[in-house]
Design an enzyme around this catalytic site. Structure first.
Site, PDB file in Angstrom:
ATOM      1  N   GLY A  21      89.738  72.095  51.716  1.00 38.88           N
ATOM      2  CA  GLY A  21      90.668  71.458  52.637  1.00 38.88           C
ATOM      3  C   GLY A  21      90.271  70.026  52.886  1.00 38.88           C
ATOM      4  O   GLY A  21      89.447  69.442  52.172  1.00 38.88           O
ATOM      5  N   GLY A  22      90.883  69.463  53.941  1.00 37.80           N
ATOM      6  CA  GLY A  22      90.651  68.060  54.215  1.00 37.80           C
ATOM      7  C   GLY A  22      89.215  67.729  54.559  1.00 37.80           C
ATOM      8  O   GLY A  22      88.743  66.626  54.272  1.00 37.80           O
ATOM      9  N   MET A  23      88.513  68.666  55.179  1.00 41.02           N
ATOM     10  CA  MET A  23      87.158  68.337  55.617  1.00 41.02           C
ATOM     11  C   MET A  23      86.088  69.192  54.960  1.00 41.02           C
ATOM     12  O   MET A  23      84.908  68.968  55.189  1.00 41.02           O
ATOM     13  CB  MET A  23      87.054  68.498  57.137  1.00 41.02           C
ATOM     14  CG  MET A  23      87.767  67.436  57.939  1.00 41.02           C
ATOM     15  SD  MET A  23      87.305  67.513  59.676  1.00 41.02           S
ATOM     16  CE  MET A  23      85.554  67.163  59.589  1.00 41.02           C
ATOM     17  N   GLY A  24      86.435  70.179  54.168  1.00 42.75           N
ATOM     18  CA  GLY A  24      85.370  71.006  53.618  1.00 42.75           C
ATOM     19  C   GLY A  24      85.807  71.905  52.486  1.00 42.75           C
ATOM     20  O   GLY A  24      86.986  71.999  52.155  1.00 42.75           O
ATOM     21  N   VAL A  26      85.236  75.918  51.041  1.00 41.43           N
ATOM     22  CA  VAL A  26      84.852  77.252  51.485  1.00 41.43           C
ATOM     23  C   VAL A  26      84.396  78.060  50.275  1.00 41.43           C
ATOM     24  O   VAL A  26      85.075  78.103  49.250  1.00 41.43           O
ATOM     25  CB  VAL A  26      86.036  77.963  52.196  1.00 41.43           C
ATOM     26  CG1 VAL A  26      85.615  79.351  52.666  1.00 41.43           C
ATOM     27  CG2 VAL A  26      86.507  77.128  53.380  1.00 41.43           C
ATOM     28  N   LYS A  41      81.491  77.529  54.853  1.00 40.63           N
ATOM     29  CA  LYS A  41      82.291  76.302  54.877  1.00 40.63           C
ATOM     30  C   LYS A  41      81.352  75.105  54.909  1.00 40.63           C
ATOM     31  O   LYS A  41      80.614  74.902  55.878  1.00 40.63           O
ATOM     32  CB  LYS A  41      83.227  76.275  56.087  1.00 40.63           C
ATOM     33  CG  LYS A  41      84.114  75.030  56.111  1.00 40.63           C
ATOM     34  CD  LYS A  41      85.114  75.067  57.233  1.00 40.63           C
ATOM     35  CE  LYS A  41      85.984  73.813  57.206  1.00 40.63           C
ATOM     36  NZ  LYS A  41      86.955  73.798  58.313  1.00 40.63           N
ATOM     37  N   ASP A 139      95.619  73.300  65.614  1.00 40.13           N
ATOM     38  CA  ASP A 139      96.161  73.214  64.252  1.00 40.13           C
ATOM     39  C   ASP A 139      96.600  74.584  63.739  1.00 40.13           C
ATOM     40  O   ASP A 139      96.250  74.997  62.640  1.00 40.13           O
ATOM     41  CB  ASP A 139      95.122  72.607  63.305  1.00 40.13           C
ATOM     42  CG  ASP A 139      95.746  72.154  61.982  1.00 40.13           C
ATOM     43  OD1 ASP A 139      96.967  71.919  61.962  1.00 40.13           O
ATOM     44  OD2 ASP A 139      95.015  72.035  60.981  1.00 40.13           O
TER      45      ASP A 139
END
Length: 501
Positions: A21-24, A26, A41, A139
């Site tokens: 995703g945008g930040m990490g 998994v 994550k 979110d």
């Protein structure tokens, strides 16, 4: 770059990547200490990020771990541990063999109202627990709801959530969340609240049952989408059936008019069970944007969003009241001179008629008793026992073509009845409805019908029949073999005697 087989914190062995995703990123990993699968994550540091941005990302990830560790609920993904690898935080989370709602919708397009209500009730229960712990998710969207193979739904990714007593690290001017699922007040730059989570969950459920979010997705122009979300005027649900009133409550523009997570959970559970909704009736089914403007220091990123309707002056109100009085006087004078005639019956709007028909078929075949109450006196005169007896022979009902109003009191709909033996009956119905406040189905005509039956099972292989003559031949064959064995034994005995002599 972390690779498959790497060992994190001398304990977590990475097996394969589950997503990013945008930040990490998994990973599926094995906790070698407890010998259990976990989801790992790992923070995804952006290339060329400034030290300030990298530090903010680290703070945000650590905040996610601290916040999520407070929450223990069967419908929220648990965080077991927080560690670091290569200087970046890593979250160790519960592993749930599942697919995200976003993946399910990408494959199926949309889900049935009953399945969406069941999923939504579980997600609302998780939000209820999160808000009690002082956590706002911020979110909620299809990508952050996981669906297990056993029907379990869990909310995940509290990466940009906010606890009431935690330090905010979101930079000024950045709206955290996904535009298509933001609440109107958040799209205008106000701080997210628990009521904003309820709206986002409602938008997520709307997308699941309708096939698209209330305002469309951000694939074309995210700024224009934010303006539409901020206005809050969306297309009423068309395919939600009995789920539509719950969605309309959750998507109210005014946060104070939205249900709490507990109220939303109860209403969604009522849809699943076929019970009456505990939510009050709304005066209107289409929300109107009329919220208060955002505070000046809220950091809004929208410049020209209309946030309120202008107030009428008191003089204007007096003029309007006087005009109404004049109209009433004129009517009082003219009405006695009109010819006597029957008052014209008020008719429901086409959208209301279509919603009634959607609600009716959504109750069948599981809840024929509740569906019975949607019929008018003409159809009910045919007898309730026969009605419920018929629906007891139907395994499933599917709406093939959504209800479409074809006149002021008529709706056409195509449904498919699935019988226990997998026979499928497709019928085009013309329904007649009456009533303005609560239209009832007064007539039901089948305009077209077709039946498809499943192919018959293949015949079993022919069994081998033992015939009597075969048995006699086998018996004679055994006798001959026994005689030969005895004769052979006698010959061996004679040979032995000759050797002895």
């Amino acid at each position: 770059m972390t690779e498959v087989g790497a060992l994190l914190a001398d304990r977590y062995r990475l097996e394969r990547q589950l997503g990013s995703g945008g930040m990490g990123v998994v990973w599926l990993a094995t906790d070698e200490l407890l010998q259990r699968p976990v989801a790992v994550k790992q923070l995804n540091a952006a290339e060329g990020a400034s030290p300030e941005v990298a530090e903010e990302a680290r703070q945000r990830a650590m905040r996610e771990g601290r916040i999520a560790a407070r929450l223990h609920h069967p419908n929220a993904v648990a965080v077991h541990d927080v560690t670091q690898h290569d200087g970046f935080p890593v979250l160790i989370m519960e592993y749930l063999p599942s697919r995200s709602l976003a993946e399910v919708l990408a494959g199926k397009g949309r889900m049935t109202p009953g399945a969406v209500a069941s999923m939504g009730a579980q997600a609302a229960a998780a939000l209820e627990a999160a808000h009690a712990a002082g956590i706002t998710h911020r979110d909620i969207k299809p990508g952050n709801i996981l669906l297990g193979d056993d029907g379990t739904a869990k909310i995940t990714d509290f990466g940009i959530s906010h606890a009431a007593d935690d330090v905010a690290v979101t930079r000024t001017g950045v709206i955290a969340g996904t535009p298509a699922y933001l609440a109107p007040e958040v799209a205008r730059g106000q701080a997210p609240t628990p009521a904003s989570d309820v709206y986002s969950l409602g938008a997520t459920l709307y997308a699941a049952v309708e096939g698209a979010p209330p305002f469309g997705d951000e694939s074309t122009n995210s700024i224009a989408l934010l303006h539409e979300v901020a206005a809050g005027d969306f297309r009423p649900p068309q395919l939600a059936g009995v789920l539509a009133p719950v969605l309309t409550h959750m998507l109210q523009v005014d946060p104070a008019q939205r249900p709490t997570p507990a109220q939303a959970r109860e209403a969604l559970q009522a849809v699943v069970s076929g019970a009456p909704s505990p939510l009050p009736d709304l005066d209107q089914t289409r929300p109107i944007a009329a919220a208060a403007p955002a505070p000046a220091d809220s950091g809004t990123r929208l410049d020209n969003v209309p946030v309120s309707t202008p107030r009428r002056s008191r003089r204007g109100l007096y003029i309007a009241a006087a005009a109404v009085a004049v109209v009433l006087v004129v009517l009082a004078v003219l009405l006695p001179f009109r010819n006597q005639q029957q008052p014209q019956e008020q008719l429901a709007a086409p959208g209301e008629l279509e919603r009634v028909v959607s609600d009716y078929y959504a109750l069948l075949p599981e809840h024929p008793g509740n569906a019975w109450t949607r019929l008018g006196p003409g159809l009910q005169a045919q007898g309730r026992a026969g009605y419920e007896g018929f629906w007891s022979t139907v395994a499933d009902v599917r709406v093939v073509e959504p209800p479409k109003a074809t006149g002021p009191d008529a709706v056409r709909v195509t449904v498919e009845l699935v019988l226990p033996d997998r026979t499928r009956i497709t019928e085009l119905h013309q329904l007649g409805l009456r009533g303005a406040q609560r239209p009832l189905i007064e007539s039901d005509s089948i305009l077209n019908s077709s039946t498809s039956t499943p192919p018959p099972p293949p015949p079993p292989p022919p069994a081998r029949v033992e015939r009597p003559q075969d048995d006699e031949k086998d018996e004679k064959r055994e006798h001959r073999k026994g005689d030969e064995d005895r004769k052979g034994g006698d010959r061996k005995g004679d040979d032995k005697k000759g050797e002895d002599n």
